[in-house]
Structure formats: C-alpha cells, structure tokens
Design a protein around this motif. Sequence first.
Motif, PDB file in Angstrom:
ATOM      1  N   LEU A 142      -8.465  68.089  55.982  1.00 25.32           N
ATOM      2  CA  LEU A 142      -9.559  68.907  55.435  1.00 25.32           C
ATOM      3  C   LEU A 142     -10.228  69.595  56.620  1.00 25.32           C
ATOM      4  O   LEU A 142     -11.292  69.216  57.083  1.00 25.32           O
ATOM      5  N   ARG A 143      -9.578  70.619  57.117  1.00 20.50           N
ATOM      6  CA  ARG A 143      -9.936  71.182  58.428  1.00 20.50           C
ATOM      7  C   ARG A 143     -11.256  71.937  58.444  1.00 20.50           C
ATOM      8  O   ARG A 143     -11.808  72.216  59.504  1.00 20.50           O
ATOM      9  N   HIS A 144     -11.805  72.270  57.274  1.00 18.60           N
ATOM     10  CA  HIS A 144     -13.103  72.948  57.214  1.00 18.60           C
ATOM     11  C   HIS A 144     -14.244  71.995  56.880  1.00 18.60           C
ATOM     12  O   HIS A 144     -15.392  72.441  56.747  1.00 18.60           O
ATOM     13  N   LEU A 145     -13.947  70.706  56.753  1.00 16.47           N
ATOM     14  CA  LEU A 145     -14.953  69.748  56.315  1.00 16.47           C
ATOM     15  C   LEU A 145     -16.080  69.630  57.334  1.00 16.47           C
ATOM     16  O   LEU A 145     -15.865  69.257  58.483  1.00 16.47           O
ATOM     17  N   ARG A 146     -17.313  69.942  56.904  1.00 16.16           N
ATOM     18  CA  ARG A 146     -18.493  69.872  57.767  1.00 16.16           C
ATOM     19  C   ARG A 146     -19.417  68.717  57.396  1.00 16.16           C
ATOM     20  O   ARG A 146     -20.102  68.166  58.246  1.00 16.16           O
ATOM     21  N   VAL A 147     -19.458  68.371  56.097  1.00 15.58           N
ATOM     22  CA  VAL A 147     -20.411  67.386  55.596  1.00 15.58           C
ATOM     23  C   VAL A 147     -19.680  66.373  54.728  1.00 15.58           C
ATOM     24  O   VAL A 147     -18.933  66.752  53.822  1.00 15.58           O
ATOM     25  N   LEU A 148     -19.921  65.078  54.994  1.00 10.57           N
ATOM     26  CA  LEU A 148     -19.301  64.019  54.206  1.00 10.57           C
ATOM     27  C   LEU A 148     -20.364  63.004  53.797  1.00 10.57           C
ATOM     28  O   LEU A 148     -21.015  62.388  54.643  1.00 10.57           O
ATOM     29  N   PHE A 149     -20.555  62.846  52.479  1.00 11.76           N
ATOM     30  CA  PHE A 149     -21.471  61.835  51.935  1.00 11.76           C
ATOM     31  C   PHE A 149     -20.643  60.712  51.309  1.00 11.76           C
ATOM     32  O   PHE A 149     -19.864  60.959  50.385  1.00 11.76           O
ATOM     33  N   LEU A 186      -7.662  71.148  48.271  1.00 17.34           N
ATOM     34  CA  LEU A 186      -8.802  72.019  48.554  1.00 17.34           C
ATOM     35  C   LEU A 186      -8.978  72.261  50.056  1.00 17.34           C
ATOM     36  O   LEU A 186     -10.019  72.772  50.482  1.00 17.34           O
ATOM     37  N   ALA A 187      -7.992  71.892  50.847  1.00 19.91           N
ATOM     38  CA  ALA A 187      -8.131  71.922  52.305  1.00 19.91           C
ATOM     39  C   ALA A 187      -8.473  73.305  52.855  1.00 19.91           C
ATOM     40  O   ALA A 187      -9.119  73.420  53.904  1.00 19.91           O
ATOM     41  N   ASP A 188      -8.074  74.372  52.166  1.00 20.06           N
ATOM     42  CA  ASP A 188      -8.338  75.723  52.673  1.00 20.06           C
ATOM     43  C   ASP A 188      -9.789  76.156  52.505  1.00 20.06           C
ATOM     44  O   ASP A 188     -10.204  77.148  53.112  1.00 20.06           O
ATOM     45  N   SER A 189     -10.558  75.432  51.676  1.00 22.94           N
ATOM     46  CA  SER A 189     -11.917  75.889  51.388  1.00 22.94           C
ATOM     47  C   SER A 189     -12.991  74.817  51.532  1.00 22.94           C
ATOM     48  O   SER A 189     -14.149  75.143  51.808  1.00 22.94           O
ATOM     49  N   LEU A 190     -12.656  73.543  51.352  1.00 25.86           N
ATOM     50  CA  LEU A 190     -13.676  72.492  51.211  1.00 25.86           C
ATOM     51  C   LEU A 190     -14.474  72.276  52.492  1.00 25.86           C
ATOM     52  O   LEU A 190     -13.920  71.997  53.547  1.00 25.86           O
ATOM     53  N   GLU A 191     -15.823  72.384  52.360  1.00 18.47           N
ATOM     54  CA  GLU A 191     -16.727  72.180  53.497  1.00 18.47           C
ATOM     55  C   GLU A 191     -17.636  70.972  53.308  1.00 18.47           C
ATOM     56  O   GLU A 191     -18.022  70.319  54.282  1.00 18.47           O
ATOM     57  N   ILE A 192     -18.017  70.679  52.057  1.00 20.04           N
ATOM     58  CA  ILE A 192     -18.926  69.573  51.762  1.00 20.04           C
ATOM     59  C   ILE A 192     -18.267  68.656  50.734  1.00 20.04           C
ATOM     60  O   ILE A 192     -17.908  69.101  49.641  1.00 20.04           O
ATOM     61  N   LEU A 193     -18.107  67.380  51.084  1.00 19.01           N
ATOM     62  CA  LEU A 193     -17.481  66.405  50.197  1.00 19.01           C
ATOM     63  C   LEU A 193     -18.458  65.266  49.949  1.00 19.01           C
ATOM     64  O   LEU A 193     -18.866  64.564  50.876  1.00 19.01           O
ATOM     65  N   ASN A 194     -18.842  65.090  48.698  1.00 18.35           N
ATOM     66  CA  ASN A 194     -19.800  64.048  48.303  1.00 18.35           C
ATOM     67  C   ASN A 194     -19.085  63.023  47.437  1.00 18.35           C
ATOM     68  O   ASN A 194     -18.787  63.278  46.271  1.00 18.35           O
TER      69      ASN A 194
END
Length: 437
Positions: free
Chosen positions: A58-65, A34-42
């Motif tokens: 995960l170059r678009h990752l902004r939020v990690l819970f 999902l690296a091309d789209s994933l921004e929030i990973l919970n």
Amino acid sequence: MDTLAQLKAGQLAGVTRLDLSCGLTEFPQEIFDLADSLEILNLSGNALSSLPDDLYRLRHLRVLFCSDNAFTEVPECLGQCQQLSMVAFKANRIHTVSAASLPPLLRWFILTDNQISQLPTALGERPLLQKLMLAGNHLEHLPESLANCKNLELIRIASNRLTHLPDWLLALPSLTWLAYAGNPVEMAVELAGDDSTPNIPWSQLSLEHVLGEGASGIIRQATWTPPSGSTQPVAVKLYKGSITSDGSPLHEMQACIAAGRHANLIKVEGRVIGHPENQAALVMQLIDPSYRNLAALPSLASCTRDLYEPSTRFSADVALRMARGIASVAAHLHQHGITHGDLYGHNILWNEAGDCLLGDFGAASFHATADSLESRALQRIEVRAFGVLLGELLERIDSGLSEDNRQRLEALRERCCQPNVLARPGFEEVNRSLEHH
C-alpha cells in the motif's frame, strides 16, 4: 463506514480512505486492490492481532488506525511503509514496540491505553515526530534519544509509572502541550490550599438534554434545586472511568476543582455525591449560548494546529481582550501549581465582546508551587502554547491594530515561542506586556 461486501465486490476502487469495523480477525487481502489510491486505512474496532508482512504494497498509505483491536505488539511491517506518518494503536494489549516497527516518516504516534513498559531508542531517530500519545501504559522512563526530536510539540505521558521528568524533556525546543498527571512524579506534589468545593446530592439534580460529549465524559444541562435557595439551571459533567488520550478523567475532575475561581474559568458549583452508580460528576455553571468555540480540533494534516473557520475575524480590541484573559487565567493556574496541558483555541469559549473561558482540564497536571528550574520549565512550556495562540489571534485581526502594536505583539509571540525554554517570559511578564496594548 465502508462494508466488507463492498470491498470484496470491487465497489471501492479508487478510494483514498477505507473504514472497516466489522469484527475482522484477519486482514482482508482485497485491501491490496486499492494500492494505487489508498492513503488512510481505518481498521479500528475489530479483533485483529496482526497485519500482513507485505503491507508496504500500500505504497500511498499515510495514515493507519488500528485502535480497539487485539494486538500485543506494534507490527514490524509498518517500518517498511515509506509514506506512513500517522499510526494509532490505542486500547489494544500492546507490550512490545520494536525499532523495526517505526516507519521513517513517523509524525504522529498513538499508543494510549496499552501495556508498554519500554520504548525503543530508535523512536528518537524519527526527526518528523511531532505528536506522541503514551497515556495509560507502564512506562517507568522514556528513551533519552527523544531529546533529538526537535519537532516534538505534543506528548501525553499521563497515567504511567514515571518517577521524574527528565531534564531533556523539559528542554525540548518545540514542546508545547505536555500531560503527565497520574504518575508518581506528579502524585508526590502537595496540592496548595483546602478543597472547599461543596457536595451536591444527586437527588437535587434533574438532568435534561445533552450539551456535549468528549473523551472524558458527557455534559448535560440540568436543573439544580438546593434545599434552600431558588432553582437554577446548571451543567453537569458525568465523567467516564476509562483512560483517554490525555489521561484519567478523574484527574481532570481533580484539576477542575483545584483550579479555584477566576473570571476566565467555568465556575464549579460543586461535586456530585450519591450518584446511583457511583459515577463521578461535577455541577458547573451553565454557559450563556452566546459563547462558542474559538477553533476546531487539529486535523490529520495540521497535526498539532487548530483549524479556524475562514470567517473568524476579530477587531484588535476583541483579540487582545481574549489574549489578556487567557494569559491571566494561565498565570492563575500556575500560581495554584497547575499546568493546563492543552491550552488551545479549541478549548476556549468566546463571545463577540471578547469575553472568554478556558475549559477542558483533561490534560492538566500538578507541579510544585515553589520556584524551581523544573516548575519554571513546565510553566514556560505552556507559555509557548500561549505564543501559538497569540499568533493565531494576530493572524485574524482585521481592524484597529497599528503597525507599531502589531510589531510589539509579534515580538512577544516570538519570545514566548523561542527554542530556549527557560528564556521565555513567565505569564506574569506576559500579562504586563499585554497591558500596554
């Protein structure tokens, strides 16, 4: 909630948010698809203790819970995630936070309910840091480098081991919401006045439906039948024992009682005794259903700012009545040596007439009632919160406010929010200014 089976079957391609809570002990490698789209990973609510070193893929990752897992340290791979700005590791077993684990764009950092005794100096080298949640740890001091965090607006340091509040903390130009209850520095304060709150036996209460639930407890409607007097409807708040993001629910209960009576506070009828499981609880007045929340909680994007419905509009009379009510109750609390710590629209109930009630004492802290530079600074940090609220009210006035009055109120808002903490007016002065509008 997404499923691991969906992920492995490739059914989640293109998603921007992924929520997995299924007892994971290892990071599923399929997440990288999902690296091309994933921004929030919970990944909260699993059994994870590590993350892959190449998480930066995960170059678009902004939020990690990653709350409610088994981490003992904040993974250093986070420091390589160039877009990551919100990180949450609440309720793990974390004792180590290294400089390498801090992403460069860190804005919102949640480390509540862990075992952290020290934070890295590098935390003060994250200029975007705006929200820092540290309640329920083992901290005896904070890194002095945080004095460089000019954008830091909200900090929760309740239930730690701090013996003093550093001068630099009280001078932060943007600090607006501070909670420090349950530290030695706060517990040394002598509470003003006697606690005359009556005890209400559990046997006199008949619980009914749930009115609401928050991090600190559950509120239920109930019928109270005292031995003398008529039966009356009330609300009962049953407190949880665990640490919340603000601090201890039992500290919240203590602050509710100590706040006393005011027209803009929810009335405390009494403290519950004799609960079959010894659960702490308060009996409170039942709020008329015409009242509703002024605003909603901040979002991931707004960070420290409440969300208002687009339809929320006021006349000048209604908005100013609310402003006067909140300034009045804040002054009352400060006179009792209490800072609310969470003076926000989402903690205010209001009706169409402009009547309003300030609730939720989860972030409240006690300070000395004697005038000092420290007590003055603590109070004026809260004045900034009022300035933010006043600005939000002014933005939503659609009638009845002259241009001269608007300019005067905007000037008051600016004075409340100015970066020099001690140059802000106290609430007594704020109240006098509002009386002329």
